[in-house]
Design an enzyme around this catalytic site. Sequence first.
Site, PDB file in Angstrom:
ATOM      1  N   ARG A   1       0.662  -1.167  -0.050  1.00 47.33           N
ATOM      2  CA  ARG A   1       0.102   0.110  -0.021  1.00 47.33           C
ATOM      3  C   ARG A   1       0.826   1.163   0.012  1.00 47.33           C
ATOM      4  O   ARG A   1       1.675   1.220   0.752  1.00 47.33           O
ATOM      5  CB  ARG A   1      -0.815  -0.149   1.296  1.00 47.33           C
ATOM      6  CG  ARG A   1      -1.769   1.191   1.299  1.00 47.33           C
ATOM      7  CD  ARG A   1      -2.470   1.326   2.524  1.00 47.33           C
ATOM      8  NE  ARG A   1      -3.489   2.346   2.592  1.00 47.33           N
ATOM      9  CZ  ARG A   1      -4.057   2.785   3.728  1.00 47.33           C
ATOM     10  NH1 ARG A   1      -3.789   2.239   4.822  1.00 47.33           N
ATOM     11  NH2 ARG A   1      -4.702   4.072   3.921  1.00 47.33           N
ATOM     12  N   HIS A   2       0.386   2.189  -0.914  1.00 44.10           N
ATOM     13  CA  HIS A   2       1.225   3.470  -0.908  1.00 44.10           C
ATOM     14  C   HIS A   2       1.626   3.922   0.502  1.00 44.10           C
ATOM     15  O   HIS A   2       0.920   4.014   1.507  1.00 44.10           O
ATOM     16  CB  HIS A   2       0.365   4.524  -1.776  1.00 44.10           C
ATOM     17  CG  HIS A   2      -0.690   5.091  -1.315  1.00 44.10           C
ATOM     18  ND1 HIS A   2      -0.850   5.766  -0.262  1.00 44.10           N
ATOM     19  CD2 HIS A   2      -1.937   4.695  -1.366  1.00 44.10           C
ATOM     20  CE1 HIS A   2      -2.211   5.976   0.198  1.00 44.10           C
ATOM     21  NE2 HIS A   2      -2.893   5.187  -0.543  1.00 44.10           N
ATOM     22  N   GLY A   3       2.506   4.736   0.696  1.00 41.57           N
ATOM     23  CA  GLY A   3       3.170   5.711   1.986  1.00 41.57           C
ATOM     24  C   GLY A   3       1.747   6.371   2.211  1.00 41.57           C
ATOM     25  O   GLY A   3       0.951   6.847   1.473  1.00 41.57           O
ATOM     26  N   GLN A   4       1.993   7.061   3.318  1.00 37.81           N
ATOM     27  CA  GLN A   4       0.885   7.973   3.900  1.00 37.81           C
ATOM     28  C   GLN A   4       0.829   9.100   2.787  1.00 37.81           C
ATOM     29  O   GLN A   4       1.971   9.723   2.485  1.00 37.81           O
ATOM     30  CB  GLN A   4       1.537   8.532   5.242  1.00 37.81           C
ATOM     31  CG  GLN A   4       0.452   9.579   5.678  1.00 37.81           C
ATOM     32  CD  GLN A   4       0.998  10.438   7.094  1.00 37.81           C
ATOM     33  OE1 GLN A   4       1.925  11.027   6.791  1.00 37.81           O
ATOM     34  NE2 GLN A   4       0.587  10.080   8.242  1.00 37.81           N
ATOM     35  N   SER A   5      -0.413   9.591   2.741  1.00 38.50           N
ATOM     36  CA  SER A   5      -0.703  10.523   1.640  1.00 38.50           C
ATOM     37  C   SER A   5      -0.973  11.747   2.330  1.00 38.50           C
ATOM     38  O   SER A   5      -1.065  11.729   3.598  1.00 38.50           O
ATOM     39  CB  SER A   5      -1.675  10.457   0.752  1.00 38.50           C
ATOM     40  OG  SER A   5      -2.952  10.373   1.278  1.00 38.50           O
TER      41      SER A   5
ATOM     42  N   THR B   1      -9.987  10.117   0.472  1.00 40.80           N
ATOM     43  CA  THR B   1      -9.119  10.364  -0.782  1.00 40.80           C
ATOM     44  C   THR B   1     -10.049   9.705  -1.967  1.00 40.80           C
ATOM     45  O   THR B   1     -10.091  10.409  -3.082  1.00 40.80           O
ATOM     46  CB  THR B   1      -7.802   9.952  -0.485  1.00 40.80           C
ATOM     47  OG1 THR B   1      -7.229  10.225   0.626  1.00 40.80           O
ATOM     48  CG2 THR B   1      -7.014  10.293  -1.655  1.00 40.80           C
ATOM     49  N   GLY B   2     -10.110   8.427  -2.032  1.00 39.22           N
ATOM     50  CA  GLY B   2     -10.689   8.000  -3.327  1.00 39.22           C
ATOM     51  C   GLY B   2      -9.857   8.133  -4.515  1.00 39.22           C
ATOM     52  O   GLY B   2      -8.505   7.864  -4.318  1.00 39.22           O
TER      53      GLY B   2
ATOM     54  N   GLU C   1      -7.738   3.330  -5.854  1.00 39.97           N
ATOM     55  CA  GLU C   1      -8.522   3.046  -4.780  1.00 39.97           C
ATOM     56  C   GLU C   1     -10.013   3.170  -4.978  1.00 39.97           C
ATOM     57  O   GLU C   1     -10.325   3.478  -6.103  1.00 39.97           O
ATOM     58  CB  GLU C   1      -8.115   4.518  -3.939  1.00 39.97           C
ATOM     59  CG  GLU C   1      -8.792   4.481  -2.489  1.00 39.97           C
ATOM     60  CD  GLU C   1      -8.567   3.302  -1.560  1.00 39.97           C
ATOM     61  OE1 GLU C   1      -9.263   2.130  -1.995  1.00 39.97           O
ATOM     62  OE2 GLU C   1      -7.821   3.308  -0.548  1.00 39.97           O
TER      63      GLU C   1
ATOM     64  N   HIS D   1     -13.587   4.337  -5.148  1.00 38.92           N
ATOM     65  CA  HIS D   1     -14.120   5.494  -5.329  1.00 38.92           C
ATOM     66  C   HIS D   1     -15.392   5.792  -4.089  1.00 38.92           C
ATOM     67  O   HIS D   1     -15.927   5.244  -4.173  1.00 38.92           O
ATOM     68  CB  HIS D   1     -14.914   5.688  -6.662  1.00 38.92           C
ATOM     69  CG  HIS D   1     -15.210   7.059  -7.141  1.00 38.92           C
ATOM     70  ND1 HIS D   1     -15.856   7.942  -6.770  1.00 38.92           N
ATOM     71  CD2 HIS D   1     -14.655   7.929  -8.073  1.00 38.92           C
ATOM     72  CE1 HIS D   1     -15.933   9.194  -7.160  1.00 38.92           C
ATOM     73  NE2 HIS D   1     -15.166   8.946  -8.303  1.00 38.92           N
TER      74      HIS D   1
ATOM     75  N   ARG E   1     -16.582   0.537   5.902  1.00 35.44           N
ATOM     76  CA  ARG E   1     -16.223  -0.722   6.057  1.00 35.44           C
ATOM     77  C   ARG E   1     -17.280  -1.732   5.642  1.00 35.44           C
ATOM     78  O   ARG E   1     -16.614  -3.041   5.318  1.00 35.44           O
ATOM     79  CB  ARG E   1     -16.323  -0.997   7.713  1.00 35.44           C
ATOM     80  CG  ARG E   1     -15.323   0.045   8.238  1.00 35.44           C
ATOM     81  CD  ARG E   1     -13.886   0.063   7.756  1.00 35.44           C
ATOM     82  NE  ARG E   1     -13.017  -1.128   7.840  1.00 35.44           N
ATOM     83  CZ  ARG E   1     -12.004  -1.301   7.454  1.00 35.44           C
ATOM     84  NH1 ARG E   1     -11.024  -0.180   6.815  1.00 35.44           N
ATOM     85  NH2 ARG E   1     -11.088  -2.452   7.391  1.00 35.44           N
TER      86      ARG E   1
END
Length: 245
Positions: free
Chosen positions: A8-12, A21-22, A87, A89, A115
């Site tokens: 998973r990408h690093g913290q945005s 974010t989506g 991600e 939407h 969730r």
Amino acid sequence: MIKLVLIRHGQSLWNLENRFTGWTDVDLSEKGLSEAREAGAILKKNGYTFDVAYTSVLKRAIRTLWIVLHEMDLAWVPVHKCWKLNERHYGALQGLNKDETAQKYGEEQVHIWRRSIDVRPPALTEDDPRYEMNDPRYKALKKGEFPLTECLVDTEKRVLAYWHSEIAPKLKNGNKVIISSHGNTIRSLVKYLDNLSSDGVVSLNIPTSIPLVYELDENLRPIRHYYLSMDGEVPEGEIPKHITF
């Protein structure tokens, strides 16, 4: 034995600000950049290498992958980008602060939107400035393919379509594969690989920028999976320390 690495990408920046974010194209925070560098160092120290890489068309996942490959001296590895690895939407929730949204709609409703696997958040309208259909990265999509909101089932459907058409054949041909993507995208893959129930995936969280390794048999059925650290495999049941859900 086949190995697949998911990250998973690093913290945005919007993870940091606690926003939904989506599909909004938000970059990594300073912490996210550091997490990505650490992930690359972990993979290199543990002796991993890759033949091909996959990511979404969103910069936080792309940049994470670039940094990981750079840290591993693998900048030459072919990278395939596809919107189907984006991600989930989040519709009209995109850009909203999660705490403020919970105050407005109630914590229970927001928890259901986040969730549950089959409940979609409120949809964007086509006149909303957040509507991304005219973005050139999506020019190949037909109007009916472009989501205005998604539940996890919707996300899983497009992710698995790409898995079966593009990624699985590469793995079966012996390629070493890394996928840099997003929390719900990876949740969808883990749900499929581990054959998780709906209840099982609801409680599943994916930490930012910690390599998740799947060992697969020749039919791509999981033998086992584990997170990696500088010291090797993280013991079963131990949650990695830096997590951004």
